[in-house]
Design an enzyme around this catalytic site. Structure first.
Site, PDB file in Angstrom:
ATOM      1  N   SER A 112      75.509  63.011  83.670  1.00 10.89           N
ATOM      2  CA  SER A 112      75.003  62.112  82.647  1.00 10.89           C
ATOM      3  C   SER A 112      73.877  61.241  83.221  1.00 10.89           C
ATOM      4  O   SER A 112      72.889  61.765  83.722  1.00 10.89           O
ATOM      5  CB  SER A 112      76.157  61.283  82.082  1.00 10.89           C
ATOM      6  OG  SER A 112      75.820  60.711  80.844  1.00 10.89           O
ATOM      7  N   HIS A 247      82.323  65.324  76.779  1.00 12.72           N
ATOM      8  CA  HIS A 247      81.363  64.810  77.751  1.00 12.72           C
ATOM      9  C   HIS A 247      81.953  64.723  79.154  1.00 12.72           C
ATOM     10  O   HIS A 247      81.248  64.879  80.139  1.00 12.72           O
ATOM     11  CB  HIS A 247      80.880  63.427  77.283  1.00 12.72           C
ATOM     12  CG  HIS A 247      79.698  62.906  78.045  1.00 12.72           C
ATOM     13  ND1 HIS A 247      78.491  63.562  78.072  1.00 12.72           N
ATOM     14  CD2 HIS A 247      79.542  61.791  78.810  1.00 12.72           C
ATOM     15  CE1 HIS A 247      77.636  62.877  78.815  1.00 12.72           C
ATOM     16  NE2 HIS A 247      78.247  61.805  79.278  1.00 12.72           N
TER      17      HIS A 247
END
Length: 275
Positions: A112, A247
């Site tokens: 990320s 995620h």
């Protein structure tokens, strides 16, 4: 993109990193938490997601017995809780490049926000004429050249900031949010990381001559098309690997993901290293 770990022992809001959980991990200076030494094995520098701390990645050493983990600990969290946070990408990159040892084979992994940091660190290493990583593995983040359309949130009050981050990416446990002091600490470094991200402006340069693998979760809001867009940032063909999960897919399927990560790191030939 930015989130804290569910496990409260991951270093969030603690004054010291729990070393035993990382398989005899050790803090080296302020910036790195290392797993056990692996003489002759490749090193892997891990860059945490926004709001993350290094200890979660240092613990990967237990499932990566042939790789020496070097998890990057940013100021203002974990073992560096008392230090001022950084709020600009250029100052963060300069600080990391200043402490990074590139004398032996190494790769980089960033998840990320950490994927963007790893990418910019690699670009700065090239500008400085340093040895580049054998492999760059980026995870759960769209290509840096992709325009951002989400409104900025780093200026929001603590409660609103945390709520919006949780809405976008999940991963915040009720136990963490029920502790006002801990919630304030989390908001502090989430705000810093989002300020870096939201004031970041990609600058065009030649593609990197570094092998690139892109990891992602099949149920993440960041889809395969956004991940494939990393292709423009390297000279060779990228490899895209999608795993079941959201995620934070690597928490849900840790053994599978780390087995794939180990394969990427071990199969990169040292001859590929170039400045």
């Amino acid at each position: 993109m930015a989130q804290t770990a569910n496990n409260p022992s991951d270093g969030h809001g603690q004054n010291a990193v729990p070393l035993t959980g990382a398989g005899h991990a050790r803090t080296t200076g302020r910036w790195l938490i290392r797993g056990p030494a692996r003489p002759g094995g490749p090193r892997l520098f891990c860059f945490p997601h926004g709001g993350g701390a290094a200890a979660e990645f240092a613990r990967w050493s237990r499932l990566l017995p042939h790789v020496e983990i070097n998890a990057v600990q940013l100021p203002g969290r974990g073992s560096r809780l008392a230090e001022p946070v950084l709020t600009r990408m250029d100052e963060l990159v300069a600080a990391v490049v200043g402490v990074l040892s590139t004398g032996t084979p190494y790769s980089m992994f960033g998840h990320s926000f950490g994927a963007l940091v790893a990418y910019e660190v690699t670009r700065e290493l090239r500008r400085a004429g340093r040895v580049l990583p054998d492999h760059l593995i980026v995870s759960g983040f769209p290509a840096p050249s992709t325009p951002r359309h989400e409104p900025p949130i780093h200026h929001l009050p603590d409660d609103e900031l945390i709520a919006e981050v949780a809405r976008r990416h999940g991963g915040l446990s009720g136990e963490i949010l029920a502790d006002p002091g801990r919630k304030a600490r989390i908001a502090r470094y989430l705000r810093a990381d989002y300020q870096i991200l939201e004031t970041y402006a990609w600058r065009a340069e030649d593609p990197l001559p570094v092998p690139l693998t892109v990891f992602g979760g099949s149920d993440d809001t960041i889809g395969a098309e956004a991940l494939r867009a990393w292709q423009r940032h390297v000279t060779g063909e990228i490899t895209l690997r999608c795993f079941p999960g959201d995620h934070f897919y690597f928490r849900q399927h840790k053994a599978t993901v780390l087995n794939a990560l180990a394969g990427v790191v071990r199969t990169t030939a040292p001859a590929d290293r170039a400045a």
